[in-house]
Design an enzyme around this catalytic site. Structure first.
Site, mmCIF file in Angstrom:
data_model
loop_
_atom_site.group_PDB
_atom_site.id
_atom_site.type_symbol
_atom_site.label_atom_id
_atom_site.label_comp_id
_atom_site.label_asym_id
_atom_site.label_seq_id
_atom_site.Cartn_x
_atom_site.Cartn_y
_atom_site.Cartn_z
ATOM 1 N N GLU A 76 0.513 -1.123 -0.424
ATOM 2 C CA GLU A 76 -0.485 -0.261 0.014
ATOM 3 C C GLU A 76 0.887 1.230 0.320
ATOM 4 O OE1 GLU A 76 -2.141 -1.532 3.421
ATOM 5 O OE2 GLU A 76 -4.078 -1.531 2.556
ATOM 6 N N GLU B 223 7.608 -22.386 7.228
ATOM 7 C CA GLU B 223 7.606 -21.267 8.380
ATOM 8 C C GLU B 223 8.592 -22.346 9.522
ATOM 9 O OE1 GLU B 223 5.115 -21.923 12.093
ATOM 10 O OE2 GLU B 223 4.137 -20.780 10.770
#
EC number: 4.2.1.126
Length: 271
Positions: free
Chosen positions: A83, A114
């Site tokens: 953004e 992960e």
């Protein structure tokens, strides 16, 4: 197997027998927990300030902000990074979000991604990360191997590190230069860190990137003068900014925006 009893993020919810509750009771319970989040974030403002000041100090040297995380935490980092260009007109390579398992993990969980302690540094090296940059690891548990491995390797290469976690006593809090530990308490659904923990991370990321962009001059007054004019809504918003800033008629402001290509350029040329 790691013990989780001392992790706040794994502690049993303060609410029980959820399956027996009405929709209204569930919604009120979630909202009751959500009210605690902003106050928890407020306690971490000194550490967030330290991080923003470090980012500003490195900006003119070309320093970049990197986020790494897995699952929800990784997605939130990518969301924040993605953004920055449309909101502040920044190049796409100044704030970079990386998720364990690669971009495919944004939509669909990648098994065991992960748990790899070495992959984060490989991912970061692909961007030629260096000592002018800052690395922020995001992990609600504060124990994610992908994140901890990336932080350790970055520190070994002289890179400033920060960690956003919801477990104050976790390894991520202990092993980063700037620990941002946000204790939101147990989740409404036990261990579901996409809820309060994820919301607190989003609030912290908003604060970090927005304050950073304001401090390096990407906002004028309170307006997004460098936003990308990528759709009609944003063109209209930019036009209204110019109406207010330059006391123009709407049509004049719209023409000026089209001529100069950004709110900032229009103001600089017409004021």
């Amino acid at each position: 197997m790691e013990h989780t009893s001392n992790k706040i993020t794994e502690q049993s919810s303060l609410h029980d027998h959820l399956e027996k509750r009405s929709t209204l009771e569930l919604l009120k319970g979630i909202n009751q927990e959500d009210k605690k989040i902003a106050d928890a974030v407020a306690l971490a403002i000194p550490q967030i300030e330290q991080l923003v000041e470090a980012l500003v100090a490195r900006y003119d040297k070309g320093g970049r902000l990197f986020y790494i995380g897995a699952g929800t935490s990784g997605r939130l980092g990518i969301l924040d990074a993605s953004e920055i260009p449309p909101t502040f007109g920044m190049p796409h390579d100044r704030v970079i979000g990386i998720i364990a398992g690669g971009d495919g993990a944004i939509r669909k969980a990648v098994e065991n991604a992960e748990d790899d302690t070495k992959q984060a540094w490989k991912d970061l090296k692909a961007f030629n990360i260096n000592s002018n940059d800052v690395l922020v690891g995001i992990a609600a548990s504060g124990t994610t191997p992908y994140v901890l491995g990336g932080i350790a390797d970055a520190k070994a290469h002289g890179i400033l590190t920060a960690g956003i976690t919801n477990n104050p006593g976790s390894p991520l809090a202990h092993h980063t230069h700037i620990p941002i530990a946000i204790n939101v308490g147990p989740e409404f659904v036990t261990g579901s860190t996409r809820m309060k923990s994820g919301t607190s991370q989003k609030l912290a990321l908003n604060m970090i990137s927005t304050a950073f962009m304001i401090r390096v001059g990407r906002v004028k007054g309170n307006k997004m003068v460098d936003m990308q004019l990528s759709n009609n809504k944003l063109v209209d918003r930019g036009t209204r900014y110019l109406v207010e800033a330059l006391n123009l008629e709407y049509e004049q402001a719209e023409a000026a925006l089209k001529k100069y290509g950004s709110v900032r350029e229009a103001i600089q040329n017409l004021k």
